[in-house]
Design a protein around this motif. Sequence first.
Motif, short mmCIF file in Angstrom:
data_model
loop_
_atom_site.label_atom_id
_atom_site.label_comp_id
_atom_site.label_asym_id
_atom_site.label_seq_id
_atom_site.Cartn_x
_atom_site.Cartn_y
_atom_site.Cartn_z
N PHE A 194 0.75 -1.16 -0.13
CA PHE A 194 0.03 -0.01 -0.13
C PHE A 194 0.92 1.19 -0.04
N ARG A 195 0.20 2.38 -0.38
CA ARG A 195 0.88 3.62 -0.23
C ARG A 195 -0.18 4.57 0.44
N TRP A 196 0.25 5.15 1.45
CA TRP A 196 -0.82 6.02 2.23
C TRP A 196 -0.19 7.42 1.87
N THR A 197 -1.21 8.43 2.05
CA THR A 197 -0.99 9.72 2.17
C THR A 197 -1.89 10.15 3.30
N GLN A 198 -1.24 10.98 4.35
CA GLN A 198 -1.84 11.23 5.55
C GLN A 198 -1.67 12.49 6.01
N LEU A 199 -2.60 13.46 6.47
CA LEU A 199 -2.90 14.53 7.01
C LEU A 199 -3.18 14.49 8.60
N LEU A 200 -2.19 15.37 9.46
CA LEU A 200 -2.72 15.25 10.72
C LEU A 200 -2.92 16.73 10.94
N SER A 201 -3.90 17.23 11.77
CA SER A 201 -4.13 18.62 11.92
C SER A 201 -4.88 18.79 13.07
N ILE A 202 -4.82 19.77 13.92
CA ILE A 202 -5.57 20.06 14.93
C ILE A 202 -6.53 21.20 14.87
N SER A 203 -8.09 21.44 14.81
CA SER A 203 -8.52 22.40 14.84
C SER A 203 -10.03 22.48 15.82
N GLY A 204 -10.08 23.40 16.55
CA GLY A 204 -11.18 23.31 17.43
C GLY A 204 -11.32 22.25 18.59
N GLY A 205 -10.20 21.98 19.30
CA GLY A 205 -10.03 21.07 20.26
C GLY A 205 -10.18 19.64 19.77
N LYS A 206 -9.95 19.46 18.50
CA LYS A 206 -10.27 18.20 17.83
C LYS A 206 -8.80 17.83 17.08
N LEU A 207 -8.45 16.53 17.00
CA LEU A 207 -7.24 15.95 16.04
C LEU A 207 -7.75 15.31 15.06
N TYR A 208 -7.76 16.00 13.90
CA TYR A 208 -8.05 15.14 12.60
C TYR A 208 -7.11 14.26 12.00
N THR A 209 -7.26 13.32 11.47
CA THR A 209 -6.53 12.24 11.03
C THR A 209 -6.80 11.86 9.61
N VAL A 210 -6.48 12.40 8.48
CA VAL A 210 -7.17 12.03 7.00
C VAL A 210 -6.17 11.25 6.23
N THR A 211 -6.55 10.16 5.83
CA THR A 211 -5.87 9.21 5.18
C THR A 211 -6.41 8.59 4.05
N LEU A 212 -5.59 8.67 2.91
CA LEU A 212 -5.77 7.80 1.80
C LEU A 212 -4.92 6.70 1.60
N ALA A 213 -5.40 5.64 1.29
CA ALA A 213 -4.62 4.31 1.40
C ALA A 213 -4.97 3.80 -0.04
N VAL A 214 -3.99 3.47 -0.58
CA VAL A 214 -3.82 3.10 -2.14
C VAL A 214 -3.14 1.79 -2.35
#
Length: 198
Positions: free
Chosen positions: A156-176
């Motif tokens: 697999f190849r993953w592209t992942q974004l980590l960010s914090i906004s409004g007191g929440k941790l966002y983990t956005v992941t595309l797995a191909v």
Amino acid sequence: MKRPALFVLLTLSALATAAGAQTSLPRPSVPGGADPASGAAPASAPTVATSNTYTAAGYTFVVAGGWISLKNSQGNAALAGPATQGKLNPSFTVIVTDIPKDVRASLGVARDVRAEELPTLVKNFKMLGEKSVKVGPKNTQGVLWTYTGTEQGAPFRWTQLLSISGGKLYTVTLAVPDGTLPQVATAGRAMFDSFNFR
């Protein structure tokens, strides 16, 4: 600094994210190719449908055509893309984790914890790149990673974004997974790139 509490929080998020690649559907398909059993005409390649915006509390993204929404918990999103016959489906996930008010979290700490965890969560893990990015209308700081590894025996190849906004941790992941048609991978990347905070 309350790193142990944040560490547990990020570990749970990372486990959920790693599981995001395991979204294989029972009916793999070949977009852009004929089904040899039925002799059906070739399906059209998935595209980003600009009228199909996924909106949740705190974020949005534009859903790629042909990607199917899977059952997910509140605040999170999970989609599976079309798979080549006999291959695993690509996946796109957004994991939203509440950060307790008594935990002083920073993106730097989240990044460091996740960087320690990834080699233990992804078999044959190899980091390909990392960069700082800005997300959303407020230019929220984010960390963008690209890495490879093996999931369910497939590369697999993953592209992942980590960010914090409004007191929440966002983990956005595309797995191909390897073997994904180029147009499916491109549509998934366009969906990933469309992620935005509200």
